[in-house]
Design an enzyme around this catalytic site. Structure first.
Site, PDB file in Angstrom:
ATOM      1  N   CYS A 110       1.456 -12.366  36.062  1.00 37.67           N
ATOM      2  CA  CYS A 110       1.383 -11.710  37.416  1.00 37.67           C
ATOM      3  C   CYS A 110       0.905 -12.492  38.406  1.00 37.67           C
ATOM      4  O   CYS A 110      -0.543 -12.613  38.359  1.00 37.67           O
ATOM      5  CB  CYS A 110       0.895 -10.373  37.491  1.00 37.67           C
ATOM      6  SG  CYS A 110       0.840  -9.578  39.048  1.00 37.67           S
TER       7      CYS A 110
ATOM      8  N   LEU B 114      -0.632  -4.888 -14.695  1.00 33.27           N
ATOM      9  CA  LEU B 114      -2.016  -4.564 -14.859  1.00 33.27           C
ATOM     10  C   LEU B 114      -2.009  -3.181 -14.283  1.00 33.27           C
ATOM     11  O   LEU B 114      -1.555  -2.720 -13.242  1.00 33.27           O
ATOM     12  CB  LEU B 114      -2.879  -5.566 -13.966  1.00 33.27           C
ATOM     13  CG  LEU B 114      -2.952  -7.001 -14.500  1.00 33.27           C
ATOM     14  CD1 LEU B 114      -3.675  -7.937 -13.302  1.00 33.27           C
ATOM     15  CD2 LEU B 114      -3.782  -6.957 -15.814  1.00 33.27           C
TER      16      LEU B 114
ATOM     17  N   LYS C  39      -6.987 -11.845  -7.513  1.00 29.91           N
ATOM     18  CA  LYS C  39      -5.753 -11.467  -7.919  1.00 29.91           C
ATOM     19  C   LYS C  39      -4.745 -12.063  -6.981  1.00 29.91           C
ATOM     20  O   LYS C  39      -5.112 -11.610  -5.386  1.00 29.91           O
ATOM     21  CB  LYS C  39      -5.598  -9.924  -7.934  1.00 29.91           C
ATOM     22  CG  LYS C  39      -4.217  -9.367  -8.465  1.00 29.91           C
ATOM     23  CD  LYS C  39      -4.063  -8.000  -8.403  1.00 29.91           C
ATOM     24  CE  LYS C  39      -2.874  -7.505  -9.042  1.00 29.91           C
ATOM     25  NZ  LYS C  39      -1.619  -7.765  -8.106  1.00 29.91           N
TER      26      LYS C  39
ATOM     27  N   LYS D 141      -7.751  -3.376  -6.275  1.00 33.27           N
ATOM     28  CA  LYS D 141      -7.010  -3.520  -5.278  1.00 33.27           C
ATOM     29  C   LYS D 141      -8.151  -3.501  -4.105  1.00 33.27           C
ATOM     30  O   LYS D 141      -8.685  -2.508  -3.857  1.00 33.27           O
ATOM     31  CB  LYS D 141      -6.186  -2.649  -5.199  1.00 33.27           C
ATOM     32  CG  LYS D 141      -4.981  -2.594  -6.244  1.00 33.27           C
ATOM     33  CD  LYS D 141      -3.872  -3.770  -5.632  1.00 33.27           C
ATOM     34  CE  LYS D 141      -2.494  -3.410  -6.243  1.00 33.27           C
ATOM     35  NZ  LYS D 141      -1.570  -3.548  -5.427  1.00 33.27           N
TER      36      LYS D 141
ATOM     37  N   ALA E 199       0.794  -1.382   0.098  1.00 30.91           N
ATOM     38  CA  ALA E 199      -0.061  -0.145  -0.071  1.00 30.91           C
ATOM     39  C   ALA E 199       0.998   1.199   0.136  1.00 30.91           C
ATOM     40  O   ALA E 199       0.851   2.417  -0.750  1.00 30.91           O
ATOM     41  CB  ALA E 199      -1.016  -0.028   1.361  1.00 30.91           C
TER      42      ALA E 199
ATOM     43  N   GLU F 173     -11.428 -12.686 -11.935  1.00 33.35           N
ATOM     44  CA  GLU F 173     -10.899 -13.596 -11.107  1.00 33.35           C
ATOM     45  C   GLU F 173     -10.160 -12.873  -9.800  1.00 33.35           C
ATOM     46  O   GLU F 173     -10.238 -11.966  -9.653  1.00 33.35           O
ATOM     47  CB  GLU F 173      -9.635 -13.792 -12.070  1.00 33.35           C
ATOM     48  CG  GLU F 173      -9.924 -14.764 -13.401  1.00 33.35           C
ATOM     49  CD  GLU F 173      -8.894 -14.598 -14.298  1.00 33.35           C
ATOM     50  OE1 GLU F 173      -7.801 -14.476 -13.903  1.00 33.35           O
ATOM     51  OE2 GLU F 173      -9.148 -14.862 -15.349  1.00 33.35           O
TER      52      GLU F 173
ATOM     53  N   CYS G 281      -2.471  -7.646  43.296  1.00 27.94           N
ATOM     54  CA  CYS G 281      -2.045  -6.619  42.301  1.00 27.94           C
ATOM     55  C   CYS G 281      -3.266  -5.800  41.776  1.00 27.94           C
ATOM     56  O   CYS G 281      -4.284  -6.462  41.598  1.00 27.94           O
ATOM     57  CB  CYS G 281      -1.586  -7.518  41.023  1.00 27.94           C
ATOM     58  SG  CYS G 281      -1.421  -6.345  39.621  1.00 27.94           S
TER      59      CYS G 281
ATOM     60  N   CYS H 124       6.003  -7.039  37.462  1.00 27.97           N
ATOM     61  CA  CYS H 124       4.619  -6.627  36.808  1.00 27.97           C
ATOM     62  C   CYS H 124       4.731  -5.192  36.886  1.00 27.97           C
ATOM     63  O   CYS H 124       5.157  -4.338  37.815  1.00 27.97           O
ATOM     64  CB  CYS H 124       3.647  -6.964  37.813  1.00 27.97           C
ATOM     65  SG  CYS H 124       1.902  -6.460  37.491  1.00 27.97           S
TER      66      CYS H 124
ATOM     67  N   ASP I 269      -1.661 -13.356  -4.827  1.00 26.72           N
ATOM     68  CA  ASP I 269      -0.672 -12.418  -4.421  1.00 26.72           C
ATOM     69  C   ASP I 269       0.487 -13.487  -4.182  1.00 26.72           C
ATOM     70  O   ASP I 269       0.827 -14.231  -3.069  1.00 26.72           O
ATOM     71  CB  ASP I 269      -0.912 -12.085  -2.779  1.00 26.72           C
ATOM     72  CG  ASP I 269      -0.045 -10.806  -2.561  1.00 26.72           C
ATOM     73  OD1 ASP I 269       0.549 -10.386  -3.456  1.00 26.72           O
ATOM     74  OD2 ASP I 269      -0.141 -10.289  -1.555  1.00 26.72           O
TER      75      ASP I 269
ATOM     76  N   CYS J  79       2.195  -3.909  39.806  1.00 28.10           N
ATOM     77  CA  CYS J  79       2.252  -4.089  41.229  1.00 28.10           C
ATOM     78  C   CYS J  79       3.877  -4.256  41.453  1.00 28.10           C
ATOM     79  O   CYS J  79       4.089  -4.003  42.741  1.00 28.10           O
ATOM     80  CB  CYS J  79       1.697  -5.098  41.938  1.00 28.10           C
ATOM     81  SG  CYS J  79       2.018  -6.720  40.959  1.00 28.10           S
TER      82      CYS J  79
ATOM     83  N   TYR K 279      -3.669 -18.516 -15.241  1.00 24.08           N
ATOM     84  CA  TYR K 279      -5.074 -17.514 -15.461  1.00 24.08           C
ATOM     85  C   TYR K 279      -4.786 -16.734 -16.850  1.00 24.08           C
ATOM     86  O   TYR K 279      -5.509 -15.963 -17.252  1.00 24.08           O
ATOM     87  CB  TYR K 279      -4.973 -16.407 -14.409  1.00 24.08           C
ATOM     88  CG  TYR K 279      -3.600 -15.996 -14.096  1.00 24.08           C
ATOM     89  CD1 TYR K 279      -3.139 -15.107 -14.994  1.00 24.08           C
ATOM     90  CD2 TYR K 279      -3.178 -16.114 -12.734  1.00 24.08           C
ATOM     91  CE1 TYR K 279      -1.912 -14.494 -14.657  1.00 24.08           C
ATOM     92  CE2 TYR K 279      -2.198 -15.334 -12.371  1.00 24.08           C
ATOM     93  CZ  TYR K 279      -1.441 -14.523 -13.221  1.00 24.08           C
ATOM     94  OH  TYR K 279      -0.159 -14.068 -12.927  1.00 24.08           O
TER      95      TYR K 279
ATOM     96  N   ARG L 192       8.581 -13.260 -14.166  1.00 25.96           N
ATOM     97  CA  ARG L 192       8.336 -11.875 -15.415  1.00 25.96           C
ATOM     98  C   ARG L 192       9.557 -11.161 -15.435  1.00 25.96           C
ATOM     99  O   ARG L 192       9.396 -10.732 -16.587  1.00 25.96           O
ATOM    100  CB  ARG L 192       7.279 -11.284 -14.527  1.00 25.96           C
ATOM    101  CG  ARG L 192       6.755 -10.208 -15.523  1.00 25.96           C
ATOM    102  CD  ARG L 192       5.503  -9.361 -14.896  1.00 25.96           C
ATOM    103  NE  ARG L 192       5.813  -8.728 -13.767  1.00 25.96           N
ATOM    104  CZ  ARG L 192       4.902  -7.963 -13.054  1.00 25.96           C
ATOM    105  NH1 ARG L 192       3.951  -7.549 -13.629  1.00 25.96           N
ATOM    106  NH2 ARG L 192       5.532  -7.184 -12.097  1.00 25.96           N
TER     107      ARG L 192
HETATM  108  S1  IVH Z   1      -3.614 -11.409 -15.605  1.00 26.68           S
HETATM  109  C1  IVH Z   1      -1.873  -8.958 -19.107  1.00 26.68           C
HETATM  110  N1  IVH Z   1      -4.532 -12.501 -13.652  1.00 26.68           N
HETATM  111  O1  IVH Z   1      -0.784  -9.339 -10.987  1.00 26.68           O
HETATM  112  C2  IVH Z   1      -2.471  -9.617 -17.831  1.00 26.68           C
HETATM  113  N2  IVH Z   1      -2.563 -11.307 -12.961  1.00 26.68           N
HETATM  114  O2  IVH Z   1      -0.355  -6.571 -11.142  1.00 26.68           O
HETATM  115  C3  IVH Z   1      -1.647 -10.387 -17.123  1.00 26.68           C
HETATM  116  N3  IVH Z   1      -1.890 -11.622 -10.936  1.00 26.68           N
HETATM  117  O3  IVH Z   1       1.898  -9.687 -13.072  1.00 26.68           O
HETATM  118  C4  IVH Z   1      -1.953 -10.652 -15.732  1.00 26.68           C
HETATM  119  N4  IVH Z   1      -3.649 -12.673 -10.232  1.00 26.68           N
HETATM  120  O4  IVH Z   1       1.483 -11.486 -11.326  1.00 26.68           O
HETATM  121  C5  IVH Z   1      -3.755 -11.733 -14.116  1.00 26.68           C
HETATM  122  N5  IVH Z   1      -5.886 -13.553 -11.897  1.00 26.68           N
HETATM  123  C6  IVH Z   1      -4.652 -12.827 -12.321  1.00 26.68           C
HETATM  124  C7  IVH Z   1      -3.840 -12.436 -11.435  1.00 26.68           C
HETATM  125  C8  IVH Z   1      -2.816 -11.774 -11.944  1.00 26.68           C
HETATM  126  C9  IVH Z   1      -2.680 -12.205  -9.707  1.00 26.68           C
HETATM  127  C10 IVH Z   1      -0.629 -10.728 -10.856  1.00 26.68           C
HETATM  128  C11 IVH Z   1       0.468 -11.180 -11.845  1.00 26.68           C
HETATM  129  C12 IVH Z   1       0.513  -9.781 -12.563  1.00 26.68           C
HETATM  130  C13 IVH Z   1       0.164  -8.954 -11.679  1.00 26.68           C
HETATM  131  C14 IVH Z   1      -0.129  -7.391 -12.210  1.00 26.68           C
END
Ligand code: IVH
Length: 591
Positions: free
Chosen positions: A436, A87, A121, A324, A38, A119, A441, A418, A123, A421, A234, A142
């Site tokens: 304690c 993305l 996302k 996000k 974040a 889908e 106390c 403590c 982590d 006390c 994915y 990547r």
């Molecule tokens: S699609 C062109 N689908 O998020 C699209 N990415 O911030 C390629 N990621 O590099 C990514 N879950 O590591 C896609 N369901 C999902 C994902 C996903 C996680 C990650 C991936 C990507 C990053 C981009």
């Protein structure tokens, strides 16, 4: 003082780029980020805003225009057959709606887009895996999007990734297929790994993503093999002599047929952005239900022809966006560690933090659980720490950012005495809790009286925590029994006590004498005796004296009371200090 006229956008942009590049390297190259996602998003967000206000300052090598980080030299480089993109992000529903509207505008003259695939996302770490004639031949991270790191040997150790594609009859094996997806660690595997890390004297990983990245980017595949990594596919890269696919959802079905793991929550919605928002809301609520983390929702235009028409920018496709979820982890400064004594005497270390907004609230204190946890995490006052607040749970300190630790920062040690006390704290052999054990106390005295007076026990109105604290401090109360011989005259000398408030308190104490036996038993704060057990004891024995004189066998004979509870009750009623309290209650005429 800087006034707004001093602001130099060029210098700020340069500084932000440096910072962003630094953090990209820590994250992608070292698998050891020193700020939370974040906080990173905030930096790059500011850079984007400034660049959009000053387009003349945008350069092609700005991190807003590129993907990932330079490739490390630990692994052989692999040139991706097709670029691996990043993305764009949406941080709220408005961003999502605007994105969809923007797409519709680009496709002017055509009907708006109705079909999207939503889908999770995941982590983890994005990888590309190439199969030739059904055989896994190469896998790469990547990297900077064009060139990644060769992690073929490590990827082969992941059980969920087939070494050979084995589709059912009727589905041909393609000559070449490049699958993209995320390597991640299940939460259960993460816990297991961290336990092993600590047992082996290593620092635990701060979160599953770092653990997954660190586990995949190992020189020795045998190490990776032990880490129990998982994978979701994915996206499709190159496909040679495969079926004609015309939608993303058909692509996912195809990947599934080939035996690749595709997440079961991916969903085709056909009612446009409305359906997308419903999916987002559903999974925001289900964030903590799954055995793996996801930090957002990826929305993709379903029709591949429309995807092609929309194309991409220098770093990300226009046809997809990452929504996000609000951050659950943040970095902040650990100001101090203090130990709080609970009503029952348990001593819990807490971190006092520079206020930080995380998981939807501002956090200033976070639990460190117990002595061993502080030691395992090795957090020290003065550290920059990662704070996490997932769902409704109490915020916790995940760990220190070691790269930011000032030189010579001393280790923190659990206090000997403590803090309330001053009596020596005790940690019983084999237990994680330090406590304690001083019956007198003031914290425990208050705890016993507050417990006795609470609504579900003796329900004494006008006796809140502040008053209990005051009366204990003044020496007017030492145990619940003292309530019934309370010196109300002493209150007349104090500020804030008039005749009415004194009468109200006196009435409330008097009324409490006739509460049911179960309430009284619960109010005594006998270990292991909650409301239900108190009710059982009251109905089975009918009188406090009968409970007090019953032996452990008689107590355990009650249906619903086990030997541990029976022992605890027996012990409680055989402590002279407790018997004193009972005597006071009896002479006051408490029911
Ligand atoms: S699609 C062109 N689908 O998020 C699209 N990415 O911030 C390629 N990621 O590099 C990514 N879950 O590591 C896609 N369901 C999902 C994902 C996903 C996680 C990650 C991936 C990507 C990053 C981009």
């Amino acid at each position: 003082m800087t006034s707004s006229t001093d602001f130099d956008p060029e210098a700020r942009i340069a500084s932000l780029r440096d910072q962003v590049r630094f953090h990209l390297e820590r994250y992608h190259r070292d698998d050891a980020p020193v700020i939370s996602d974040a906080d990173y998003d905030e930096l790059i967000g500011e850079l984007r805003v400034l660049e959009s206000e000053h387009p003349e300052l945008v350069t092609p090598d700005s991190p807003t225009q590129t993907v990932g980080a330079p490739v490390s030299t630990l692994f052989a480089p692999v040139r991706h057959r097709q670029r691996m993109l990043s993305l764009d992000n949406a941080f709220n529903i408005d961003d999502l709606t605007e994105w969809a509207a923007r797409l519709d505008r680009r496709l002017e003259g055509e009907a708006g887009i109705d079909a999207y695939v939503c889908e999770l996302k995941f982590d983890g770490l994005a990888v590309s895996i190439v199969y030739e004639n059904g055989e896994l031949v190469q896998a790469a991270t990547r990297g900077d999007g064009r060139t990644g790191e060769d992690v073929t040997h490590n990827i082969r150790t992941i059980g969920e990734i087939p070494a050979v594609l084995a589709p059912p009859k009727g589905t041909a094996i393609p000559e070449v297929i490049e699958v993209r997806g995320e390597v991640y660690l299940r939460l259960s595997s993460f816990d297991q790994l961290n336990r092993a890390q600590v047992d082996a004297g290593n620092n635990p990983y701060v979160n599953p993503r770092n653990a997954a990245a660190g586990s995949l980017r190992q020189k020795d595949p045998n190490v990776t093999a032990q880490r129990n990594l998982s994978f979701w596919s994915y996206q499709l890269g190159e496909l040679v002599s495969g079926p004609e696919l015309d939608s993303h959802h058909a692509t996912l079905d195809y990947l599934r047929r080939l035996g690749l793991p595709v997440n079961e929550h991916a969903r085709l919605v056909t009612n446009g952005v409305e359906g997308v928002i419903a999916f987002v809301e559903e999974f925001e609520a289900r964030r903590h239900e799954l055995d793996y983390e996801f930090d957002g929702i990826v929305v993709k235009v379903d029709a591949l022809s429309v995807q092609r028409e929309l194309g991409m920018t220098s770093r990300a496709p226009r046809w997809a966006i990452a929504y996000k979820l609000p951050p659950e982890e943040r970095t902040t400064k650990l100001l101090d560690i203090f130990v709080s004594i609970g009503a029952g005497g348990s001593a819990t270390p807490f971190a006092r933090l520079e206020p930080v907004f995380v998981g939807g609230v501002t956090v200033t204190n976070a639990t460190l659980h117990n002595e061993d946890q502080v030691r395992a995490k090795d957090v020290r006052p003065g550290d920059t720490v990662i704070v996490r607040r997932a769902g409704e749970v109490i915020p916790e300190v995940v760990g220190p950012v070691l790269a930011d630790r000032p030189d010579g920062l001393p280790e923190w040690t659990f206090p000997r005495d403590c803090p309330v006390c001053g009596v020596r704290l005790v940690r019983p052999e084999g237990e994680a809790r330090t406590r304690c054990v001083n019956y007198d106390c003031p914290r425990q005295v208050r705890g016993r009286i507050e417990h006795f007076a609470q609504r579900t026990a003796m329900d004494i109105e006008h006796l809140g925590e502040q008053r209990v604290d005051q009366f204990v401090t003044l020496g007017l109360l030492a145990d619940p029994g003292d309530l019934y011989t309370f010196d109300f005259d002493a209150l007349r000398e104090l500020d804030g006590y008039g005749d009415t408030s004194i009468d109200n308190l006196a009435d409330a104490i008097e009324t409490s004498k006739s509460r049911p036996l179960a309430n009284l038993v619960f109010g005594l704060r006998i270990p292991h005796v909650g409301g239900t057990i108190a009710e059982l004891l009251a109905t089975s024995f009918g009188h406090l004296d009968a409970i007090a004189t019953a032996d452990a066998d008689a107590l355990a004979a009650v249906d619903g009371i086990g030997p541990v509870v029976a022992e605890a009750v027996y012990t409680w009623f055989h402590s002279p200090r407790n018997l004193e309290v009972i005597e006071k209650l009896r002479s006051a005429g408490v029911n």
